[in-house]
Design a protein around this motif. Structure first.
Motif, PDB file in Angstrom:
ATOM      1  N   LEU A 107      40.162  41.264  49.135  1.00 11.56           N
ATOM      2  CA  LEU A 107      38.764  41.002  49.421  1.00 11.56           C
ATOM      3  C   LEU A 107      38.507  39.517  49.236  1.00 11.56           C
ATOM      4  CD1 LEU A 107      35.956  42.140  50.133  1.00 11.56           C
ATOM      5  CD2 LEU A 107      35.517  42.355  47.679  1.00 11.56           C
ATOM      6  N   SER A 108      37.767  38.938  50.170  1.00  8.51           N
ATOM      7  CA  SER A 108      37.418  37.527  50.072  1.00  8.51           C
ATOM      8  C   SER A 108      36.119  37.289  50.825  1.00  8.51           C
ATOM      9  CB  SER A 108      38.520  36.638  50.657  1.00  8.51           C
ATOM     10  OG  SER A 108      38.615  36.827  52.061  1.00  8.51           O
ATOM     11  N   ARG A 109      35.436  36.194  50.504  1.00  5.72           N
ATOM     12  CA  ARG A 109      34.220  35.823  51.211  1.00  5.72           C
ATOM     13  C   ARG A 109      34.543  35.532  52.680  1.00  5.72           C
ATOM     14  NH1 ARG A 109      29.746  33.609  48.624  1.00  5.72           N
ATOM     15  NH2 ARG A 109      30.364  35.066  46.966  1.00  5.72           N
ATOM     16  N   ASP A 110      35.705  34.917  52.926  1.00 11.19           N
ATOM     17  CA  ASP A 110      36.106  34.644  54.311  1.00 11.19           C
ATOM     18  C   ASP A 110      36.246  35.931  55.115  1.00 11.19           C
ATOM     19  OD1 ASP A 110      36.136  31.914  53.925  1.00 11.19           O
ATOM     20  OD2 ASP A 110      38.295  31.818  53.527  1.00 11.19           O
ATOM     21  N   ALA A 166      33.945  28.875  51.358  1.00 11.27           N
ATOM     22  CA  ALA A 166      32.847  29.817  51.585  1.00 11.27           C
ATOM     23  C   ALA A 166      31.952  30.000  50.364  1.00 11.27           C
ATOM     24  CB  ALA A 166      33.416  31.172  52.009  1.00 11.27           C
ATOM     25  N   TYR A 167      32.425  29.595  49.208  1.00 14.92           N
ATOM     26  CA  TYR A 167      31.666  29.779  47.969  1.00 14.92           C
ATOM     27  C   TYR A 167      30.897  28.515  47.569  1.00 14.92           C
ATOM     28  CZ  TYR A 167      34.691  33.876  47.598  1.00 14.92           C
ATOM     29  OH  TYR A 167      35.345  35.062  47.837  1.00 14.92           O
ATOM     30  N   ASP A 168      31.018  27.455  48.366  1.00 18.37           N
ATOM     31  CA  ASP A 168      30.463  26.152  48.002  1.00 18.37           C
ATOM     32  C   ASP A 168      28.968  26.192  47.689  1.00 18.37           C
ATOM     33  OD1 ASP A 168      32.953  25.140  48.425  1.00 18.37           O
ATOM     34  OD2 ASP A 168      32.376  23.708  49.974  1.00 18.37           O
ATOM     35  N   SER A 169      28.188  26.721  48.613  1.00 20.06           N
ATOM     36  CA  SER A 169      26.732  26.656  48.444  1.00 20.06           C
ATOM     37  C   SER A 169      26.283  27.465  47.238  1.00 20.06           C
ATOM     38  CB  SER A 169      26.028  27.145  49.710  1.00 20.06           C
ATOM     39  OG  SER A 169      26.368  28.488  49.991  1.00 20.06           O
ATOM     40  N   GLN A 170      26.901  28.628  47.028  1.00 22.06           N
ATOM     41  CA  GLN A 170      26.524  29.444  45.874  1.00 22.06           C
ATOM     42  C   GLN A 170      26.895  28.734  44.575  1.00 22.06           C
ATOM     43  OE1 GLN A 170      28.057  33.441  45.959  1.00 22.06           O
ATOM     44  NE2 GLN A 170      26.796  34.113  44.237  1.00 22.06           N
ATOM     45  N   ILE A 179      33.737  23.204  45.172  1.00 18.98           N
ATOM     46  CA  ILE A 179      34.696  24.288  44.934  1.00 18.98           C
ATOM     47  C   ILE A 179      36.119  23.745  45.071  1.00 18.98           C
ATOM     48  CG2 ILE A 179      34.596  24.997  47.349  1.00 18.98           C
ATOM     49  CD1 ILE A 179      35.208  27.327  44.356  1.00 18.98           C
ATOM     50  N   PRO A 180      37.040  24.071  44.142  1.00 19.94           N
ATOM     51  CA  PRO A 180      38.424  23.626  44.290  1.00 19.94           C
ATOM     52  C   PRO A 180      39.057  24.224  45.540  1.00 19.94           C
ATOM     53  CG  PRO A 180      38.224  25.269  42.558  1.00 19.94           C
ATOM     54  CD  PRO A 180      36.827  24.890  42.955  1.00 19.94           C
ATOM     55  N   GLY A 181      39.862  23.432  46.219  1.00 21.75           N
ATOM     56  CA  GLY A 181      40.539  23.914  47.399  1.00 21.75           C
ATOM     57  C   GLY A 181      39.762  23.663  48.675  1.00 21.75           C
ATOM     58  N   ARG A 192      31.391  35.974  37.479  1.00 22.84           N
ATOM     59  CA  ARG A 192      30.954  37.347  37.686  1.00 22.84           C
ATOM     60  C   ARG A 192      29.953  37.445  38.834  1.00 22.84           C
ATOM     61  NH1 ARG A 192      34.583  40.523  37.229  1.00 22.84           N
ATOM     62  NH2 ARG A 192      35.221  41.274  35.184  1.00 22.84           N
ATOM     63  N   LEU A 193      29.071  36.477  38.944  1.00 25.08           N
ATOM     64  CA  LEU A 193      28.099  36.503  40.036  1.00 25.08           C
ATOM     65  C   LEU A 193      28.784  36.387  41.397  1.00 25.08           C
ATOM     66  CD1 LEU A 193      25.321  34.300  38.420  1.00 25.08           C
ATOM     67  CD2 LEU A 193      25.188  36.756  38.895  1.00 25.08           C
ATOM     68  N   LEU A 194      29.807  35.532  41.490  1.00 20.22           N
ATOM     69  CA  LEU A 194      30.540  35.373  42.741  1.00 20.22           C
ATOM     70  C   LEU A 194      31.274  36.655  43.125  1.00 20.22           C
ATOM     71  CD1 LEU A 194      32.184  31.837  42.246  1.00 20.22           C
ATOM     72  CD2 LEU A 194      30.224  32.390  43.700  1.00 20.22           C
TER      73      LEU A 194
END
Length: 372
Positions: A20-23, A58-62, A369-371, A78-80
């Motif tokens: 599972l991933s945001r992408d 994909a997690y940058d803005s959050q 975000i790293p990466g 945990r939120l992510l």
């Protein structure tokens, strides 16, 4: 639905994706797989999340928003992860409803650092249950002594669980007992046990990798005859235990109340030895009321060239016992190996979670975000 997957489903084996991933969510890939009937569930673990979060933008803005709020790294993590699991659960809700609550599940794991802390595991399971707030989510708990105590307590409170990192038959017996205990207490408390789901994640390929490394040092005809056969034999005998419990009086009493069975879930089904067929841990472990959770590469291989042959478990119990007896005759103690694998599995997930927490801390500090 792909014909190969339909044959698996018809034989009683559900197919879940071990990823599972945001992408995957943002691209619509997961929605497509669900829509086309390629998968009916999703499992996650700390390593999957570590790879997903640290290799994507994909997690940058959050993360930037969490950084501005001064969110601690553990809470941000945990939120992510809960956000991703919640979205996946929503995609699978129709599958869940159509299956009467048996399928369409998504798993999320308690922090691996709590593996030997029963009270901490129960507290975090309650938190995750509340944070995700979806009926079709399983809280994933390792099958340590502390974890089994917490898993039984979760079930007693009506929290659905995925008991994970099971490698050996003795430990699996304890998992089955914990499931019975938890559901019996839930029933005594007046809860609707038909709404409480559970799977038991029994690991496969890691067993062969550990056993075969020892067999290769023997380099005898007897060792070669057993090589690559122990993990499947071990899993088949686990299914025999599952059948024995389901035919017993305690489970029959729960069935009368509408309880769902705790399905064996075959985990670690990606083939690690290139000499083996890449679908072997799927096609050799087909049986009623089972789940096979596959990494994407294994799922694609099964779709492309898997050859299901119906039930490949229940007629092979004696053969499986003979394989484990032959291993013991070589002086190799499978119980010791499975205990070591449990310890190693917990350590691996702890390392992934610790590294991810470190990466999140750095990302929050930099608001990058790293990466990315």
């Amino acid at each position: 639905m792909n014909d190969t997957l339909r044959r698996l489903n018809d034989a009683g084996t559900a197919v879940w994706l071990d990823d599972l991933s945001r992408d995957r969510l943002d691209s619509g890939e997961l929605a497509r797989q669900v829509r086309e009937g390629l998968i009916t569930g999703v499992t996650t673990n700390p390593t999957i999340f570590q790879q997903a979060i640290t290799t994507s933008s994909a997690y940058d803005s959050q993360l930037a928003g969490l950084a501005r709020l001064g969110t601690p790294p553990a809470d941000a993590l945990r939120l992510l992860t809960c956000a991703d699991v919640r979205r996946a659960a929503d995609l699978l809700r129709r599958v869940h409803d159509a299956s009467g609550g048996m399928d369409g599940m998504v798993s999320i794991e308690v922090a691996p650092g709590l593996a030997h802390d029963a009270a901490g595991t129960l507290a975090e399971a309650r938190l995750l249950h509340w944070l995700v707030d979806r009926r079709n989510v399983l809280i994933k708990i390792p099958a340590t002594d502390a974890g089994l105590s917490a898993a039984a307590d979760c079930l007693a409170e009506g929290i659905s669980v995925n008991v994970t990192l099971i490698f050996g038959l003795a430990r699996y017996r304890q998992v089955l007992e914990a499931h019975l205990d938890g559901l019996e207490r839930a029933a005594q408390a007046g809860l609707d046990v038909s709404r409480i789901a559970s799977v038991a994640s029994f690991f496969v390929s890691r067993v062969d990798a550990a056993v075969d490394a020892r067999l290769d040092k023997r380099d005898t005809a007897q060792a070669r005859a057993v090589r690559g056969r122990v993990a499947i034999a071990n899993a088949r005998l686990a299914y025999e235990l599952h059948e024995q419990v389901r035919s017993g009086p305690r489970w029959q009493a729960l069935t009368a109340l509408g309880a769902q069975p705790q399905r064996p879930l075959w985990a670690s089904t990606g083939v690690k030895d290139p000499a083996f067929d890449d679908t072997r841990y799927v096609v050799e472990l087909i049986a009623p009321d089972t789940v096979n959770t596959m990494p994407a590469a294994t799922l694609n291989a099964v779709i492309d060239h898997g050859e299901p042959r119906g039930d490949t478990v229940r007629a092979r119990y004696e053969q499986s016992r003979s394989i484990l007896d032959a291993l013991a005759a070589l002086g190799i103690d499978l119980t010791t190996i499975t205990e070591e694998l449990e310890t190693d599995g917990i350590a691996r997930f702890q390392d992934s979670w610790q590294q991810l927490t470190t990466d999140i801390r750095a990302a929050l500090a930099a608001e990058v975000i790293p990466g990315a």
